[in-house]
Motif scaffolding. Structure first.
Motif, short mmCIF file in Angstrom:
data_model
loop_
_atom_site.label_atom_id
_atom_site.label_comp_id
_atom_site.label_asym_id
_atom_site.label_seq_id
_atom_site.Cartn_x
_atom_site.Cartn_y
_atom_site.Cartn_z
N ILE B 91 -5.56 -2.82 -38.05
CA ILE B 91 -5.61 -4.19 -37.31
C ILE B 91 -5.69 -4.38 -35.86
CG2 ILE B 91 -3.84 -6.18 -37.33
CD1 ILE B 91 -4.56 -5.15 -40.13
N GLY B 92 -6.22 -5.28 -35.39
CA GLY B 92 -6.42 -5.56 -33.81
C GLY B 92 -7.99 -5.15 -33.43
N ALA B 166 -17.58 -10.86 -35.15
CA ALA B 166 -17.03 -12.17 -35.85
C ALA B 166 -16.77 -11.59 -37.43
CB ALA B 166 -18.01 -13.22 -35.83
N MET B 167 -17.47 -10.73 -37.85
CA MET B 167 -17.49 -10.09 -39.14
C MET B 167 -16.38 -9.26 -39.09
SD MET B 167 -20.79 -8.91 -41.05
CE MET B 167 -22.11 -9.06 -39.87
N ALA B 168 -16.19 -8.53 -38.17
CA ALA B 168 -14.97 -7.51 -38.13
C ALA B 168 -13.69 -8.30 -38.13
CB ALA B 168 -15.04 -6.66 -36.91
N ILE B 171 -11.79 -9.11 -41.48
CA ILE B 171 -10.79 -7.96 -42.03
C ILE B 171 -9.86 -7.64 -41.11
CG2 ILE B 171 -12.76 -7.13 -43.56
CD1 ILE B 171 -12.32 -4.54 -41.57
N GLY B 172 -9.55 -8.49 -40.11
CA GLY B 172 -8.59 -8.50 -39.48
C GLY B 172 -8.43 -8.10 -37.75
N ALA B 173 -9.69 -8.07 -37.20
CA ALA B 173 -9.86 -7.21 -36.05
C ALA B 173 -9.48 -8.30 -35.07
CB ALA B 173 -11.19 -6.79 -35.71
#
Lengths: 373, 221
Positions: B91-92, B166-168, B171-173
């Motif tokens: 995450i992050g 944006a894609m990352a 999934i929670g980035a």
């Protein structure tokens, strides 16, 4: 007309002859700088082995301008690239300025290359650098401090006549100016040899001449040995002291330029000599004349050195009851003397023409009967 | 203004923008370095070049081709164990970096290789004939002579990286992608998606403008 022409030839020949002997005497005293011994370069390809250079032996003296002429594919490019180790010979040895460049590697080869500079057909300047920075590049490679670099670059810029253009980029220069940068860059580290790889082949005739003049000037002023390869006999004629003719990877003929001009032996050499001595239009002129004058003979005279001291045409007319018609004449200056060709038409009674020919031959003038009328 | 975009919380939007900029900046710098190294290796180990070496060239080439071909969204998933190993989290923003760099560097390496191949062989040969060492050739010939291509290549890559972030985000980035997806799409707040999109467009146009400007400044051909 004929008097005028032969007088002109005389004057030119006498002056040049003196230079010729002075230069030969000078050359005897100097040392060998480059020696190429039994060198072969073979490339293996799918079609089998290709012999680019085939058993070449060559010695080049310090301070001379040596030309290698040949058509493309004759192996001259491979030969010159072996002199600074850009190509390694398959067999044989090459020594330049005391170093065996065909064997040394790494740091020693890089050191040697700083003494064996090269200029190229397409100049190969860095477009991202200004004129001054391009010339400074080999000095950076040699580790010369910035201050010395700057003053050396200044010197070189005026040596090649590019004052005021030091801040320009290569794209802002003409072909001739680019080659001047190439030459300045090559001279930066005070080399012992300058290799010229078709250095004028991408330039127009006028620019070619100015670059050739610069090379002669550098050769005389710095006593720098120059080895050049070319396919233009004009280049050989204008600046080389000695020439080697290459065909099929081998040297087929060699000698002082004037000598080769006088007695070309191999067909390939004859063709190269004709590039300079026999302009295209000669054949047409002769064809025309043969049609107009069915009688008599068309003769090609070749003058080298002493042969020109006699006023040949004048003597010819005084001694024989002949009509002499000058068709075409040309004098070519070479670095070791000059060479002239004159096409004349002789018309008169048969025994007189034959006697005249014998007389001309006695004058140490080359005679060739082009065709019988 | 507030009536047109009622659901936009500017602090959140600003924070997301900074996250996007952070991920993009770090990954662009890392991609530039890694991609340039890979591109140089691809070029130098190719046939007829200074470090000609078939096996190494084959390995790098295979690596580049494989990672360039995997769709980014799949690459993120595939790299989860690797990311967990080096970042200790999924995450992050930092968690997105390995995938961003590994996804973009091979892409950029090919562009570097193409740029280097466009350099006149004669110029490299001239440097050799002056007695230059290979590092000198790399630093003083190859990189400066291909610089416009390297810069225009990194511009294209940077823009791709912005869209990768944006894609990352999905999934929670974090970042604008995350915001647009969670706040905008899943909670049906169209205005949030719209504003996030506009900010991404501004970022992309700015990168393009700067890249084009530097490229023309550098190109003296």
């Amino acid at each position: 007309m004929d008097l005028c022409l032969s007088a002109h030839m005389q004057k030119g020949f006498i002056i040049l002859q003196k230079n010729h002997f002075a230069k030969i005497a000078e050359q005897e005293r100097v040392n060998l700088l480059i020696s190429i011994k039994n060198v072969r370069k073979v490339y293996s390809s799918r079609q089998g082995e290709v012999k680019a250079v085939d058993r070449v032996d060559l010695e080049i003296k310090e301070g001379e301008i040596f030309g290698v002429i040949g058509y493309s594919g004759a192996g001259k490019s491979t030969l010159i690239r072996m002199l600074n180790g850009l190509e390694i010979p398959t067999e044989g040895s090459i020594t330049v300025a005391g170093r065996e460049v065909s064997r040394i590697k790494g740091a020693e080869l890089r050191k040697a290359r700083q003494e064996i500079s090269m200029i190229f057909q397409h100049f190969n300047l860095l477009w991202s650098r200004t004129v001054a920075d391009n010339i400074a590049f080999p000095l950076e490679i040699a580790g010369v401090p910035k201050k010395e670099r700057d003053s050396r670059v200044k010197e070189l810029i005026s040596l090649v006549g590019l004052d005021g253009r030091e801040g320009a980029y290569p794209s802002q220069l003409s072909g001739g100016q680019k080659q001047r940068v190439g030459i300045a860059r090559a001279l930066a580290n005070n080399p012992k040899v300058l290799l010229c790889d078709e250095a004028t082949s991408a330039l127009d005739p006028q620019t070619t001449d100015s670059i050739l003049d610069l090379l002669v000037d550098i050769n005389e002023r710095l006593r720098l040995t120059i080895v050049l390869i070319t396919h233009e006999m004009h280049v050989i004629r204008k600046i080389c002291h000695r020439v080697a003719v290459m065909e099929g990877g081998a040297i087929v003929e060699r000698g002082p330029v004037l000598h080769v001009f006088k007695n070309p032996e191999k067909p390939v050499t004859k063709r190269f000599v004709q590039q300079v001595t026999e302009p295209e239009e000669t054949k047409e002129t002769i064809g025309h004349l043969l049609a107009n004058y069915p009688r008599g003979q068309v003769i090609q005279l070749t003058f080298v050195g002493e042969g020109a001291e006699q006023p040949l045409i004048t003597n010819l007319i005084r001694k024989f009851p002949l009509t002499v018609n000058i068709l075409q004449g040309k004098i070519s200056q070479t670095q070791n003397g000059s060479y002239g060709t004159l096409f004349i038409h002789l018309d008169g009674e048969e025994p007189d023409v034959t006697n005249a020919l014998t007389f001309i031959k006695e004058q140490e003038v080359g005679v060739e009967v082009i065709s019988h009328g | 203004m507030a009536e047109l975009i009622p659901n936009v919380v500017w602090e959140e939007m600003w924070e997301a923008t900074l996250e996007t900029l952070y991920m993009s900046a770090i990954s662009v710098v890392a991609t530039f370095i890694l991609g340039t190294v890979l591109g140089l290796l691809l070029f130098l180990t190719a046939k007829g070049n200074i470090w000609e070496n078939k096996p190494i060239n084959f390995i790098i080439s295979a690596f580049v081709n494989i990672f360039r071909s995997i769709p980014f969204i799949i690459l993120i998933v595939l790299l989860i164990p690797f990311t967990m190993l080096i970042m200790d989290t999924m995450i992050g923003e930092n968690a997105a970096l390995p995938a961003l760099i590994i996804g973009a560097a091979p892409f950029y390496a090919r562009m570097v290789e193409i740029g280097l191949r466009e350099i006149d062989k004669g110029v490299i040969e001239a440097a050799k004939s002056m007695g230059a060492k290979t590092p000198t050739i790399i630093w003083k010939v190859l990189l400066p002579e291909s610089m416009p291509a390297l810069v225009s290549g990194i511009t294209v890559t940077a823009i791709a990286l912005v869209s990768y972030t944006a894609m990352a985000g999905v999934i929670g980035a974090g970042g604008l992608g995350n915001l647009a997806y969670l706040e905008g799409f899943q909670r049906s707040q169209g205005d949030v998606t719209l504003v996030a999109t506009i900010i991404i467009l501004i970022i992309v146009f700015t990168i393009q403008f700067i890249g084009d400007y530097i490229t023309t400044k550098l190109d003296k051909r």
